[in-house]
Design a protein around this motif. Structure first.
Motif, PDB file in Angstrom:
ATOM      1  N   ALA A  58       4.145  -5.571  -9.076  1.00  0.00           N
ATOM      2  CA  ALA A  58       4.024  -4.943  -7.764  1.00  0.00           C
ATOM      3  C   ALA A  58       5.394  -4.673  -7.161  1.00  0.00           C
ATOM      4  O   ALA A  58       5.664  -3.596  -6.625  1.00  0.00           O
ATOM      5  CB  ALA A  58       3.194  -5.823  -6.830  1.00  0.00           C
ATOM      6  N   LEU A  73      -2.994  -1.590  -9.014  1.00  0.00           N
ATOM      7  CA  LEU A  73      -3.061  -2.391  -7.800  1.00  0.00           C
ATOM      8  C   LEU A  73      -3.296  -1.465  -6.621  1.00  0.00           C
ATOM      9  O   LEU A  73      -2.510  -0.544  -6.367  1.00  0.00           O
ATOM     10  CB  LEU A  73      -1.754  -3.174  -7.580  1.00  0.00           C
ATOM     11  CG  LEU A  73      -1.449  -4.327  -8.539  1.00  0.00           C
ATOM     12  CD1 LEU A  73      -0.921  -3.794  -9.869  1.00  0.00           C
ATOM     13  CD2 LEU A  73      -0.417  -5.269  -7.939  1.00  0.00           C
ATOM     14  N   CYS A  88      -4.708  -6.648  -1.447  1.00  0.00           N
ATOM     15  CA  CYS A  88      -4.460  -6.045  -2.757  1.00  0.00           C
ATOM     16  C   CYS A  88      -5.634  -6.321  -3.677  1.00  0.00           C
ATOM     17  O   CYS A  88      -6.091  -7.462  -3.797  1.00  0.00           O
ATOM     18  CB  CYS A  88      -3.160  -6.596  -3.358  1.00  0.00           C
ATOM     19  SG  CYS A  88      -2.751  -5.919  -4.975  1.00  0.00           S
TER      20      CYS A  88
END
Length: 231
Positions: free
Chosen positions: A76, A138, A160
């Protein structure tokens, strides 16, 4: 005398790809065996035994499982490093040491694709290659980031959802969709992430050079690409 009992602090939830893809106690051995993954690779080998096949399947599962130790938070962060708003805040806080900015991001999606491989050798001769494909997506919303001294140091809000799929030899082995990641709690316990790894102090925003194939590590093989987009 008064005794104060301090409640135990809960351990952070695992954020490895493995933790999102498999339940605790699950392993890759059985899925690989069920799909006959090693059979075609070992077909040219004479004098094979079922025990030898199982041993090879176990070793292949171990190698692939090691790769699943990738941290979803690192993936991420790699996507967020490409976000213009975060990079601008990183430059400003870098130029003013000790300063901090709070940046809110629109709903966005980060994708990450990985294609490691395992070369199989028998008596020093290569007999085949095990191809692996790992895809992650994601979906992030309500993200509020804290940037200090050019580092992403915290997440004060955000939601998320993680989708992850694993395929071996073009055969789907495992897939999980809609797994949730607690961003504020996870980031509160982890290291800061540099947002300007490609920029030396005092420089403008250079266009990163494309990676060269020879720069990629190969143990036994590895490749990644990450993408960032808003919608």
């Amino acid at each position: 005398m008064t005794t104060t009992v301090t409640p135990p602090v809960a351990a952070p939830a695992p954020t490895s790809v493995r933790a999102f893809l498999f339940d605790p106690g699950e392993s890759l051995d059985e899925p690989l065996r069920a799909h006959g993954t090693a059979g075609p690779l070992l077909a040219p080998v004479r004098g094979r035994t079922p025990a030898a096949d199982r041993a090879v399947e176990h070793e292949l599962a171990t190698v692939v499982d090691d790769f699943l130790g990738l941290d979803v938070l690192d993936l991420a962060a790699a996507g967020w490093r490409g976000h213009a708003g975060l990079r601008s805040a990183a430059r400003r806080t870098r130029d003013l040491p000790g300063s901090e900015e709070v940046v809110a991001l629109a709903r966005h999606r980060i994708t990450s694709a990985h294609r490691p491989y395992v070369d199989l050798y028998v008596d020093g001769a290569k007999i085949g290659t095990l191809e692996v494909v790992l895809n992650l997506a994601l979906e992030v919303s309500g993200l509020v980031c804290v940037v200090r001294d050019a580092f992403l140091t915290g997440i004060s809000a955000g939601d998320c959802v993680v989708d992850v799929g694993l395929a071996v030899q073009n055969t789907p082995i495992a897939e999980r969709r809609g797994r949730r990641l607690d961003l504020p709690g996870a980031f509160a316990l982890r290291r800061p992430y540099s947002l300007l790894t490609d920029e030396p102090p005092g420089s403008e925003s250079p266009r990163p050079a494309p990676p060269r194939p020879q720069d990629a590590p190969t143990v036994p093989g590895y490749g990644t690409r990450e993408g960032f987009g808003t919608r």
